[in-house]
Design a protein around this motif. Structure first.
Motif, mmCIF file in Angstrom:
data_model
loop_
_atom_site.group_PDB
_atom_site.id
_atom_site.type_symbol
_atom_site.label_atom_id
_atom_site.label_comp_id
_atom_site.label_asym_id
_atom_site.label_seq_id
_atom_site.Cartn_x
_atom_site.Cartn_y
_atom_site.Cartn_z
ATOM 1 N N GLN A 1 22.894 7.167 -10.642
ATOM 2 C CA GLN A 1 22.597 6.868 -9.209
ATOM 3 C C GLN A 1 23.950 7.613 -8.518
ATOM 4 O O GLN A 1 25.112 7.219 -8.707
ATOM 5 C CB GLN A 1 22.508 5.469 -8.868
ATOM 6 N N VAL A 2 23.650 8.410 -7.533
ATOM 7 C CA VAL A 2 24.552 8.963 -6.865
ATOM 8 C C VAL A 2 25.283 8.253 -5.693
ATOM 9 O O VAL A 2 24.435 7.902 -4.955
ATOM 10 C CB VAL A 2 24.312 10.489 -6.291
ATOM 11 N N GLN A 3 26.387 7.995 -5.437
ATOM 12 C CA GLN A 3 27.081 7.506 -3.878
ATOM 13 C C GLN A 3 28.162 8.290 -3.613
ATOM 14 O O GLN A 3 28.983 8.896 -4.375
ATOM 15 C CB GLN A 3 27.641 6.147 -4.526
ATOM 16 N N LEU A 4 28.220 8.166 -2.340
ATOM 17 C CA LEU A 4 29.322 8.930 -1.458
ATOM 18 C C LEU A 4 29.928 7.593 -0.977
ATOM 19 O O LEU A 4 29.539 6.912 -0.135
ATOM 20 C CB LEU A 4 28.873 9.675 -0.198
ATOM 21 N N VAL A 5 31.470 7.515 -1.402
ATOM 22 C CA VAL A 5 32.186 6.421 -0.979
ATOM 23 C C VAL A 5 33.388 7.003 0.059
ATOM 24 O O VAL A 5 34.201 7.612 -0.593
ATOM 25 C CB VAL A 5 32.814 5.655 -2.180
ATOM 26 N N GLU A 6 33.168 6.614 1.308
ATOM 27 C CA GLU A 6 34.381 6.998 2.245
ATOM 28 C C GLU A 6 35.528 6.140 2.354
ATOM 29 O O GLU A 6 35.189 4.681 1.976
ATOM 30 C CB GLU A 6 33.783 7.199 3.421
ATOM 31 N N SER A 7 36.611 6.598 2.769
ATOM 32 C CA SER A 7 37.984 5.778 2.829
ATOM 33 C C SER A 7 38.789 6.327 3.895
ATOM 34 O O SER A 7 38.580 7.595 4.195
ATOM 35 C CB SER A 7 38.662 5.369 1.483
ATOM 36 N N GLY A 8 39.593 5.632 4.613
ATOM 37 C CA GLY A 8 40.669 6.295 5.489
ATOM 38 C C GLY A 8 40.317 6.084 6.907
ATOM 39 O O GLY A 8 41.661 6.588 7.648
ATOM 40 N N GLY A 26 28.861 9.344 -9.874
ATOM 41 C CA GLY A 26 27.507 9.208 -10.341
ATOM 42 C C GLY A 26 27.218 10.483 -11.296
ATOM 43 O O GLY A 26 28.226 11.116 -11.737
ATOM 44 N N ASN A 27 26.066 10.434 -11.777
ATOM 45 C CA ASN A 27 25.617 11.572 -12.803
ATOM 46 C C ASN A 27 25.294 13.054 -12.249
ATOM 47 O O ASN A 27 24.120 13.260 -11.975
ATOM 48 C CB ASN A 27 24.422 11.260 -13.792
ATOM 49 N N ILE A 28 26.519 13.602 -11.727
ATOM 50 C CA ILE A 28 26.397 14.699 -10.815
ATOM 51 C C ILE A 28 26.423 15.911 -11.664
ATOM 52 O O ILE A 28 27.507 16.396 -12.689
ATOM 53 C CB ILE A 28 27.550 14.751 -9.761
ATOM 54 N N ARG A 29 25.699 16.888 -11.444
ATOM 55 C CA ARG A 29 25.667 18.155 -12.130
ATOM 56 C C ARG A 29 26.357 19.151 -11.411
ATOM 57 O O ARG A 29 27.255 19.949 -11.727
ATOM 58 C CB ARG A 29 24.174 18.749 -12.523
ATOM 59 N N SER A 30 26.121 19.247 -10.082
ATOM 60 C CA SER A 30 26.815 20.182 -9.239
ATOM 61 C C SER A 30 26.678 19.736 -7.591
ATOM 62 O O SER A 30 25.758 18.968 -7.281
ATOM 63 C CB SER A 30 26.544 21.630 -9.334
ATOM 64 N N ASN A 73 37.228 20.149 -6.135
ATOM 65 C CA ASN A 73 35.898 20.146 -6.902
ATOM 66 C C ASN A 73 36.193 19.299 -8.171
ATOM 67 O O ASN A 73 34.881 18.873 -8.810
ATOM 68 C CB ASN A 73 35.489 21.518 -6.948
ATOM 69 N N ALA A 74 37.443 19.245 -8.477
ATOM 70 C CA ALA A 74 37.402 18.538 -9.996
ATOM 71 C C ALA A 74 37.144 17.011 -9.838
ATOM 72 O O ALA A 74 36.904 16.357 -10.682
ATOM 73 C CB ALA A 74 38.655 18.820 -10.501
ATOM 74 N N LYS A 75 37.361 16.740 -8.565
ATOM 75 C CA LYS A 75 37.235 15.110 -8.299
ATOM 76 C C LYS A 75 36.001 14.798 -7.424
ATOM 77 O O LYS A 75 36.011 13.602 -7.232
ATOM 78 C CB LYS A 75 38.697 14.819 -7.462
ATOM 79 N N ASN A 76 35.188 15.707 -7.154
ATOM 80 C CA ASN A 76 34.062 15.727 -6.341
ATOM 81 C C ASN A 76 34.331 14.898 -5.204
ATOM 82 O O ASN A 76 33.724 13.982 -4.590
ATOM 83 C CB ASN A 76 32.865 14.931 -7.289
ATOM 84 N N THR A 77 35.361 15.416 -4.733
ATOM 85 C CA THR A 77 36.089 14.623 -3.037
ATOM 86 C C THR A 77 36.200 15.604 -2.209
ATOM 87 O O THR A 77 36.699 16.735 -2.521
ATOM 88 C CB THR A 77 37.271 13.833 -3.479
ATOM 89 N N VAL A 78 35.770 15.219 -0.895
ATOM 90 C CA VAL A 78 36.135 16.040 0.341
ATOM 91 C C VAL A 78 37.113 15.180 1.278
ATOM 92 O O VAL A 78 36.883 13.748 1.207
ATOM 93 C CB VAL A 78 34.712 16.196 0.953
ATOM 94 N N TYR A 79 37.672 15.869 1.981
ATOM 95 C CA TYR A 79 38.906 15.109 2.660
ATOM 96 C C TYR A 79 38.599 15.692 4.249
ATOM 97 O O TYR A 79 38.111 16.849 4.672
ATOM 98 C CB TYR A 79 40.269 15.449 2.270
ATOM 99 N N VAL A 101 21.325 16.619 -9.377
ATOM 100 C CA VAL A 101 21.305 15.646 -10.466
ATOM 101 C C VAL A 101 20.421 15.984 -11.148
ATOM 102 O O VAL A 101 20.595 17.116 -12.018
ATOM 103 C CB VAL A 101 21.438 14.081 -10.020
ATOM 104 N N PHE A 102 19.034 15.737 -11.131
ATOM 105 C CA PHE A 102 17.971 16.455 -11.688
ATOM 106 C C PHE A 102 17.602 17.174 -10.905
ATOM 107 O O PHE A 102 16.656 18.375 -11.101
ATOM 108 C CB PHE A 102 16.916 15.194 -12.313
#
Length: 118
Positions: A1-8, A26-30, A73-79, A101-102
C-alpha cells in the motif's frame, strides 16, 4: 500500500522560512510527477509547485522566487523550501504524486498545516 507522509509544517513569523518534506512509501515501481498543493480556509485547493521525474519545475505565480520544489528520487521524497513567507501563505499543504505500483494512479498526503503570523 502506497502512502505519502508529509512533515515540516508549523508556525512561523512573516519573512521566515519552512521546509516541507513528503516521503512516498510502499511497493513503488516508479514515480512520475510530484507536487505540492495548498488549501486556505474558505478557499479552493490550489497548485503550488510541480516537479517532473527529470527535475523540471513549475510554480504558481504567487510563490515564484520564494518557494523551491526539489526531489530525491532515491528516497522517493519531494521537498518544498518556503522562504520570505507571508500571512497569505497560511494553509494546509498537501503533496501528491503519480505513482506506479501495478497500475499508475495519483496519491495524496494527509496534509500539514503552515501558519504564518504577521
Amino acid at each position: 500500500q502506497v502512502q505519502l507522509v508529509e512533515s515540516g509544517g508549523g508556525l512561523v513569523q512573516a519573512g521566515g522560512s519552512l521546509r516541507l518534506s513528503c516521503a512516498a512509501t510502499g511497493n513503488i515501481r516508479s514515480i512520475n510527477y510530484m507536487a505540492w498543493h495548498r488549501q486556505a480556509p474558505g478557499k479552493q485547493r490550489e497548485l503550488v509547485a510541480t516537479i517532473a521525474t527529470g527535475g523540471s519545475t513549475n510554480y504558481a505565480d504567487s510563490v515564484k522566487g520564494r518557494f523551491t520544489i526539489s526531489r530525491d528520487n532515491a528516497k522517493n521524497t519531494v521537498y518544498l523550501q518556503m522562504n520570505s513567507l507571508k500571512p497569505d501563505d497560511t494553509a494546509v499543504y498537501y503533496c501528491n504524486a503519480e505513482i506506479r505500483v501495478f497500475v499508475t494512479r495519483t496519491y495524496w498526503g494527509q496534509g500539514t498545516q503552515v501558519t504564518v503570523s504577521s
